[in-house]
Design a protein around this motif. Structure first.
Motif, mmCIF file in Angstrom:
data_model
loop_
_atom_site.group_PDB
_atom_site.id
_atom_site.type_symbol
_atom_site.label_atom_id
_atom_site.label_comp_id
_atom_site.label_asym_id
_atom_site.label_seq_id
_atom_site.Cartn_x
_atom_site.Cartn_y
_atom_site.Cartn_z
ATOM 1 N N GLU A 35 2.383 7.533 -6.494
ATOM 2 C CA GLU A 35 1.560 8.668 -6.921
ATOM 3 C C GLU A 35 2.351 9.974 -6.933
ATOM 4 O O GLU A 35 1.914 10.962 -7.502
ATOM 5 N N TYR A 36 3.475 9.973 -6.232
ATOM 6 C CA TYR A 36 4.288 11.193 -6.200
ATOM 7 C C TYR A 36 5.218 11.197 -7.407
ATOM 8 O O TYR A 36 6.166 10.433 -7.453
ATOM 9 N N GLN A 37 4.892 12.042 -8.354
ATOM 10 C CA GLN A 37 5.601 11.983 -9.636
ATOM 11 C C GLN A 37 6.749 12.979 -9.722
ATOM 12 O O GLN A 37 7.280 13.208 -10.793
ATOM 13 N N GLU A 38 7.119 13.600 -8.606
ATOM 14 C CA GLU A 38 8.052 14.703 -8.744
ATOM 15 C C GLU A 38 9.459 14.279 -9.139
ATOM 16 O O GLU A 38 9.942 13.193 -8.798
ATOM 17 N N VAL A 39 10.091 15.178 -9.893
ATOM 18 C CA VAL A 39 11.437 14.900 -10.394
ATOM 19 C C VAL A 39 12.475 15.269 -9.339
ATOM 20 O O VAL A 39 13.470 14.583 -9.156
ATOM 21 N N ASP B 109 0.830 -1.209 0.000
ATOM 22 C CA ASP B 109 0.000 0.000 0.000
ATOM 23 C C ASP B 109 0.863 1.257 0.000
ATOM 24 O O ASP B 109 0.581 2.223 -0.706
ATOM 25 N N ALA B 110 1.911 1.221 0.839
ATOM 26 C CA ALA B 110 2.779 2.390 0.924
ATOM 27 C C ALA B 110 3.489 2.611 -0.412
ATOM 28 O O ALA B 110 3.625 3.744 -0.875
ATOM 29 N N ILE C 107 9.307 12.792 1.379
ATOM 30 C CA ILE C 107 8.086 12.331 0.704
ATOM 31 C C ILE C 107 7.415 11.209 1.493
ATOM 32 O O ILE C 107 6.202 11.208 1.682
ATOM 33 N N VAL C 108 8.220 10.243 1.947
ATOM 34 C CA VAL C 108 7.617 9.067 2.583
ATOM 35 C C VAL C 108 6.759 9.454 3.805
ATOM 36 O O VAL C 108 5.629 8.984 3.926
ATOM 37 N N PRO D 146 -0.309 13.965 -5.177
ATOM 38 C CA PRO D 146 -1.690 13.551 -4.923
ATOM 39 C C PRO D 146 -2.293 14.461 -3.862
ATOM 40 O O PRO D 146 -1.608 14.854 -2.917
ATOM 41 N N ARG D 147 -3.586 14.795 -3.998
ATOM 42 C CA ARG D 147 -4.186 15.702 -3.025
ATOM 43 C C ARG D 147 -4.665 14.949 -1.797
ATOM 44 O O ARG D 147 -4.871 15.517 -0.740
ATOM 45 N N TYR D 148 -4.872 13.674 -1.956
ATOM 46 C CA TYR D 148 -5.237 12.844 -0.807
ATOM 47 C C TYR D 148 -4.960 11.389 -1.173
ATOM 48 O O TYR D 148 -4.845 11.038 -2.345
ATOM 49 N N LEU D 149 -4.831 10.560 -0.152
ATOM 50 C CA LEU D 149 -4.673 9.129 -0.375
ATOM 51 C C LEU D 149 -5.684 8.421 0.507
ATOM 52 O O LEU D 149 -5.682 8.607 1.721
#
Ligand code: UDP
Ligand code: MG
Length: 323
Positions: free
Chosen positions: A180-184, A173-174, A191-192, A307-310
């Motif tokens: 979903e975090y697509q940042e370069v 799941d994690a 992030i985690v 992502p705005r929410y998970l």
């Protein structure tokens, strides 16, 4: 059942030919032990990610993979840096595993902490952070600078786990949420924790490097901290706004003070107007830069498309009766 957990260990490697044979052996012993104790499935693997090494690293990894199916390997086309190598490894193994642990090739992180991580996973935790706790052996200076680093990061808006590097377990799941975090501009430690989910820490003592030398000299560490701050938050911009506001307030005081001196005749001609415009303009310019910066910061976060929410869970009686 715990013994059905397919565990992948993801190990980024950049010019690690000296350390690899030793690390591979130790990791294999660890995995075999966990399998024998029915903690993890026989399908579990050690996955080395070759991050564009210039030495024999990839040749060594290939040899391992041919010799023993417990090893697997990913070869990146370029040297992309530690963070991207870990990301590549985690995203590549995600479809094949229930949980993945990332750790460095030099085994500075204690592999015996893996047992505790798996116990936490079995208890239902999605993310388990490895946290070092042997600061008592560090010199005062080292401890001061290292802990200062984490405090400073936090102050700057980069919410990192205290004393945690990149040794962690993430479950399916994690990993999916993380994908979903697509940042370069990637800073995993920041992030985690953003993912949330159920998480906990295990503590261990960090050791010396097994062999070879560190790929993170001081210069790279500063660059890393800077990357962490600027990729996670736009707080530094807020400081500029605050500074601009501060100076504007001061300029008001300077105005009163210099007018007072002007009218009491304690100045030479031209001084009053000069000093007032100096402070006022300085404050306004800083404020203006700060406001523009605020918008640039917003654009920066916007283009990251985070992502705005998970959703962690959804319970609804109509769940299977979709219209
Ligand atoms: N590493 C990588 N790409 C790089 C630099 C480092 O994959 O461009 C890997 C390296 O092989 C090691 C891990 O990142 O497995 C951490 O590096 P190192 O041990 O040199 O850092 P330190 O522990 O000294 O901070
Ligand atoms: Mg190291």
């Amino acid at each position: 059942m715990a013994s059905e957990t397919v565990l992948y260990m993801v190990i980024p490697c950049y010019n690690e030919q000296e350390v690899l044979p030793d690390s591979a052996e130790k990791l294999k012993n660890k995995i075999s032990d966990l399998i024998a104790r029915k903690k993890i499935s026989k399908q579990s693997k050690i996955c080395f990610v070759n991050d564009g090494s210039r030495d024999r690293t990839w040749a060594i990894i290939r040899e391992f993979c041919q010799r023993d199916p417990v090893y697997s390997g990913i070869c990146l086309a370029h040297n992309e840096g530690h963070q991207n190598a870990v990301l590549a490894g985690l995203m590549t193994v995600q479809p094949y595993c229930d949980a993945a642990i990332s750790m460095d090739a030099d085994l500075q992180d204690d592999i015996d902490a893996i047992d505790a991580m798996i116990d936490k996973y079995d208890e239902g935790y999605n993310i388990v952070y490895g946290v070092r706790d042997n600061r008592e052996t560090d010199t005062f200076f080292k401890r001061f600078t290292a802990e200062g680093f984490y405090h400073f990061m936090k102050m700057m808006g980069a919410d990192v786990i205290f004393n945690h590097a990149d040794f962690r377990l993430m479950d399916k799941d994690a990993l999916a949420a993380f994908g979903e975090y697509q940042e370069v501009n990637l800073f995993l430690r920041g992030i985690v924790p953003m993912i949330g989910l159920k998480h906990d820490c295990v503590y261990y003592k960090r050791k010396e490097r097994l062999a070879g030398e560190s790929k993170y000299p001081l210069k790279k560490m500063f660059a890393f901290a800077w990357q962490g701050i600027t990729s996670l938050s736009s707080k530094p911009i807020k400081f500029i706004v605050d500074l601009g506001l501060g100076i504007s307030v001061i300029s008001g005081l300077v105005l009163i003070w210099s007018l007072f001196r002007h009218f009491t005749g304690q100045t030479i001609a031209g001084w009053t107007s000069l000093i007032i415009s100096l402070w006022l303009l300085g404050g306004l310019i800083l404020l203006a830069i700060g406001i523009i910066g605020e918008y640039v910061g917003k654009i920066y976060l916007e283009v990251k498309r985070r992502p705005r929410y998970l959703v962690q869970e959804f319970i609804d009686a109509n769940m299977n009766k979709e219209k």
